[in-house]
Design a protein around this motif. Structure first.
Motif, PDB file in Angstrom:
ATOM      1  N   ASP A 249       0.862  -1.317  -0.054  1.00 45.51           N
ATOM      2  CA  ASP A 249       0.023  -0.027   0.116  1.00 45.51           C
ATOM      3  C   ASP A 249       0.881   1.063   0.184  1.00 45.51           C
ATOM      4  OD1 ASP A 249       0.973   0.275   2.648  1.00 45.51           O
ATOM      5  OD2 ASP A 249      -0.850  -0.575   3.524  1.00 45.51           O
ATOM      6  N   ARG A 250       0.482   2.486   0.249  1.00 45.88           N
ATOM      7  CA  ARG A 250       1.133   3.637  -0.092  1.00 45.88           C
ATOM      8  C   ARG A 250       2.077   3.789   1.152  1.00 45.88           C
ATOM      9  NH1 ARG A 250      -3.571   4.422  -2.351  1.00 45.88           N
ATOM     10  NH2 ARG A 250      -3.985   6.205  -3.975  1.00 45.88           N
ATOM     11  N   GLN A 251       1.599   3.258   2.358  1.00 44.60           N
ATOM     12  CA  GLN A 251       2.850   3.272   3.370  1.00 44.60           C
ATOM     13  C   GLN A 251       3.859   2.397   3.230  1.00 44.60           C
ATOM     14  OE1 GLN A 251      -0.791   3.192   3.673  1.00 44.60           O
ATOM     15  NE2 GLN A 251      -0.432   5.527   3.925  1.00 44.60           N
ATOM     16  N   GLY A 252       3.828   1.252   2.155  1.00 41.92           N
ATOM     17  CA  GLY A 252       4.892   0.436   2.097  1.00 41.92           C
ATOM     18  C   GLY A 252       5.793   0.872   0.972  1.00 41.92           C
ATOM     19  N   VAL A 253       5.563   1.917   0.367  1.00 45.60           N
ATOM     20  CA  VAL A 253       6.578   2.481  -0.663  1.00 45.60           C
ATOM     21  C   VAL A 253       7.168   3.549  -0.154  1.00 45.60           C
ATOM     22  CG1 VAL A 253       6.353   3.937  -2.744  1.00 45.60           C
ATOM     23  CG2 VAL A 253       4.448   2.349  -2.194  1.00 45.60           C
ATOM     24  N   ALA A 254       8.673   3.198  -0.632  1.00 40.42           N
ATOM     25  CA  ALA A 254       9.746   4.011  -0.198  1.00 40.42           C
ATOM     26  C   ALA A 254       9.857   5.064  -0.900  1.00 40.42           C
ATOM     27  CB  ALA A 254      11.123   3.154  -0.157  1.00 40.42           C
ATOM     28  N   ARG A 280       9.409  11.573   0.090  1.00 43.69           N
ATOM     29  CA  ARG A 280       9.537  10.371  -0.435  1.00 43.69           C
ATOM     30  C   ARG A 280       9.210  10.528  -1.820  1.00 43.69           C
ATOM     31  NH1 ARG A 280      13.191   8.303   2.367  1.00 43.69           N
ATOM     32  NH2 ARG A 280      12.932   6.201   1.698  1.00 43.69           N
ATOM     33  N   THR A 281       9.283  11.798  -2.482  1.00 45.50           N
ATOM     34  CA  THR A 281       8.935  11.622  -3.956  1.00 45.50           C
ATOM     35  C   THR A 281      10.323  12.236  -4.885  1.00 45.50           C
ATOM     36  OG1 THR A 281       8.030  14.057  -4.039  1.00 45.50           O
ATOM     37  CG2 THR A 281       6.684  12.136  -3.293  1.00 45.50           C
ATOM     38  N   THR A 282      10.243  12.294  -5.926  1.00 48.80           N
ATOM     39  CA  THR A 282      11.131  12.908  -6.750  1.00 48.80           C
ATOM     40  C   THR A 282      11.003  14.438  -7.314  1.00 48.80           C
ATOM     41  OG1 THR A 282       9.808  11.959  -8.699  1.00 48.80           O
ATOM     42  CG2 THR A 282      11.766  10.581  -7.939  1.00 48.80           C
ATOM     43  N   TRP A 283      10.220  15.077  -6.262  1.00 50.07           N
ATOM     44  CA  TRP A 283      10.048  16.474  -6.343  1.00 50.07           C
ATOM     45  C   TRP A 283      11.250  17.455  -6.531  1.00 50.07           C
ATOM     46  CZ3 TRP A 283       7.857  20.855  -7.738  1.00 50.07           C
ATOM     47  CH2 TRP A 283       8.075  22.066  -7.153  1.00 50.07           C
ATOM     48  N   GLU A 284      12.155  16.887  -5.536  1.00 47.89           N
ATOM     49  CA  GLU A 284      13.599  17.871  -5.443  1.00 47.89           C
ATOM     50  C   GLU A 284      14.169  17.883  -7.063  1.00 47.89           C
ATOM     51  OE1 GLU A 284      14.651  20.065  -3.721  1.00 47.89           O
ATOM     52  OE2 GLU A 284      13.172  19.908  -2.399  1.00 47.89           O
ATOM     53  N   PHE A 285      14.187  16.502  -7.561  1.00 43.37           N
ATOM     54  CA  PHE A 285      14.686  16.310  -9.022  1.00 43.37           C
ATOM     55  C   PHE A 285      13.893  16.970  -9.752  1.00 43.37           C
ATOM     56  CE2 PHE A 285      14.249  14.287 -13.051  1.00 43.37           C
ATOM     57  CZ  PHE A 285      15.489  14.412 -13.486  1.00 43.37           C
ATOM     58  N   VAL A 316       9.220   0.903  -4.874  1.00 46.97           N
ATOM     59  CA  VAL A 316       9.178   2.199  -5.703  1.00 46.97           C
ATOM     60  C   VAL A 316       8.026   2.328  -6.577  1.00 46.97           C
ATOM     61  CG1 VAL A 316      10.210   3.679  -7.097  1.00 46.97           C
ATOM     62  CG2 VAL A 316      11.716   2.457  -5.765  1.00 46.97           C
ATOM     63  N   LEU A 317       7.038   3.176  -6.472  1.00 43.03           N
ATOM     64  CA  LEU A 317       5.968   3.448  -7.485  1.00 43.03           C
ATOM     65  C   LEU A 317       6.141   4.419  -8.426  1.00 43.03           C
ATOM     66  CD1 LEU A 317       2.758   3.157  -7.828  1.00 43.03           C
ATOM     67  CD2 LEU A 317       2.465   4.734  -5.970  1.00 43.03           C
ATOM     68  N   LEU A 318       5.853   4.032  -9.550  1.00 48.60           N
ATOM     69  CA  LEU A 318       5.913   5.255 -10.686  1.00 48.60           C
ATOM     70  C   LEU A 318       4.621   5.461 -11.176  1.00 48.60           C
ATOM     71  CD1 LEU A 318       8.717   3.076 -10.850  1.00 48.60           C
ATOM     72  CD2 LEU A 318       9.298   4.141 -12.664  1.00 48.60           C
ATOM     73  N   VAL A 319       4.345   6.771 -11.223  1.00 46.94           N
ATOM     74  CA  VAL A 319       2.981   7.140 -11.477  1.00 46.94           C
ATOM     75  C   VAL A 319       3.306   8.146 -12.864  1.00 46.94           C
ATOM     76  CG1 VAL A 319       1.042   8.823 -10.854  1.00 46.94           C
ATOM     77  CG2 VAL A 319       2.426   7.282  -9.104  1.00 46.94           C
ATOM     78  N   GLY A 320       2.465   7.673 -13.930  1.00 45.93           N
ATOM     79  CA  GLY A 320       2.381   8.169 -15.211  1.00 45.93           C
ATOM     80  C   GLY A 320       1.158   8.914 -15.536  1.00 45.93           C
ATOM     81  N   SER A 321       1.071   9.970 -16.367  1.00 51.01           N
ATOM     82  CA  SER A 321      -0.306  10.458 -16.666  1.00 51.01           C
ATOM     83  C   SER A 321      -0.276  11.078 -17.918  1.00 51.01           C
ATOM     84  CB  SER A 321      -1.130  11.210 -15.667  1.00 51.01           C
ATOM     85  OG  SER A 321      -0.191  12.332 -15.382  1.00 51.01           O
TER      86      SER A 321
END
Length: 352
Positions: A249-254, A280-285, A316-321
């Motif tokens: 689930d979302r809590q299990g994603v690093a 815990r996201t790629t926002w800084e990149f 790792v969860l990758l989200v595309g849209s």
């Protein structure tokens, strides 16, 4: 869908020098209020003499070298993009395949707007699932956005477009990460949101503006609320399905690799749609690269690998849209720290 024996064996990116967002405000290209709302620091801007397929070759060459695969191991190359590739009516994927892999590999182009990278990964996984052990697939995506037809700093509210390319190598025998699951969900009725006034018989050379197209939709429908609610439902279903199939689930994603937007949109995405912490996201990149079209996910994953952020056991969860509207999500399990971590990545900062 849950996958067996599909792995990520290499990543790569080609990113040109950064141009500061503050300088764009000073030059009048970037709205000052939007600058304050977005929190972007810079975007990558390619020199005039570099075309997207050349960028893709650099990214793919890096990813292949890191993967350990030989050109003979590669059965498929999928190249995706959302904008002009340097020549109209020309197979860009064949160029990328010939220069990065070789003349005999099957080369396909995929147009699915900003979701194309991840949906291409899902399609390639299907191909590898029935291939001989040790077979690889190369996924590339590259774009550049420039005047006069694209106003990168004002093209879309809350998003600034950056130039660059990214690549990922899938293998059906081994890699540093295992592809655990993917899910793709669509609502094709949402294509109307970005259709604008309607069809033209031929290209008219007019400057593109997604903001104006969305504005036309609002004029016709009075609001974006219903469309936004349906978009949220698509993204939520894709995320929930991919996580459930991965047994987490979302809590299990690093780490969550997110589409690159300004903070005005990012906070809504992270808090309302993803329910994860910004750290815990790629926002800084993302805030230093800009929105790289369909390359956000591969480039974001590559950055996590290069900076040594990935640990064995991480999910790792990758989200595309992509406008249209389609969302693809993927869950990876990190098996080993990539050998190229902290290397910076050949070709990461300079052009071909």
């Amino acid at each position: 869908m849950r996958w067996q024996n599909i792995y990520v064996s290499g990543t790569g990116a080609w990113l040109p020098p950064a141009v500061s967002a503050r300088s764009a405000v000073d030059s009048g290209e970037y709205d000052p209020e939007q600058f304050e709302a977005d929190g972007l620091l810079s975007v990558r801007v390619a020199p005039d003499d570099v075309a997207p397929p050349e960028m893709a070759v650099e990214a793919a060459t890096t990813a292949l070298k890191r993967s350990g695969a030989s050109p003979e191991d590669v059965a498929l190359l999928v190249h995706s993009y959302i904008y002009f590739q340097g020549i109209d009516g020309w197979p860009a994927a064949s160029y990328v395949a010939n220069h990065a892999v070789g003349p005999r590999v099957t080369a396909l182009e995929l147009k699915q707007e900003c979701n194309a990278g991840l949906v291409g990964m899902e399609l390639a996984a299907h191909r590898l699932a029935s291939a001989e052990p040790g077979t690889s697939a190369v996924l590339t995506t590259a774009d550049r956005f420039g005047a006069p037809l694209m106003r990168r700093w004002r093209q879309e509210q809350g998003i600034v477009y950056g130039d660059g390319a990214a690549a990922l190598v899938l293998n059906n025998q081994g890699g540093f990460a295992r592809l655990v699951s993917t899910a793709t969900v669509s609502d094709n009725s949402l294509e109307a949101v970005v259709r604008g006034r309607g069809f033209e018989p031929l290209p008219n050379g007019e400057q593109q503006s997604l903001a104006e197209r969305v504005g036309h939709y609002v004029q016709q429908h009075g609001t974006l609320r219903e469309a936004t609610e349906r978009l949220i439902a698509v993204v939520g279903e894709a995320i929930d399905t991919a996580l459930a199939d991965a047994g987490t689930d979302r809590q299990g994603v690093a780490w969550t690799v997110i589409p690159a937007t300004g903070r005005s949109k990012m906070e809504w995405q992270v808090q309302k749609m993803l329910g994860v912490s910004e750290e815990r996201t790629t926002w800084e990149f993302a805030r230093r690269a800009g929105h790289l079209g369909a390359a956000d996910q591969f480039a974001g994953l590559n950055d996590l690998a290069e900076t040594g952020s990935l640990r064995p056991g991480d999910k790792v969860l990758l989200v595309g849209s992509g406008s249209g509207f389609t969302c693809t999500c993927a869950v990876l399990e990190i098996l080993a720290e990539p050998e190229w971590r902290a290397a910076g990545g050949p070709g990461a900062e300079v052009g071909p």
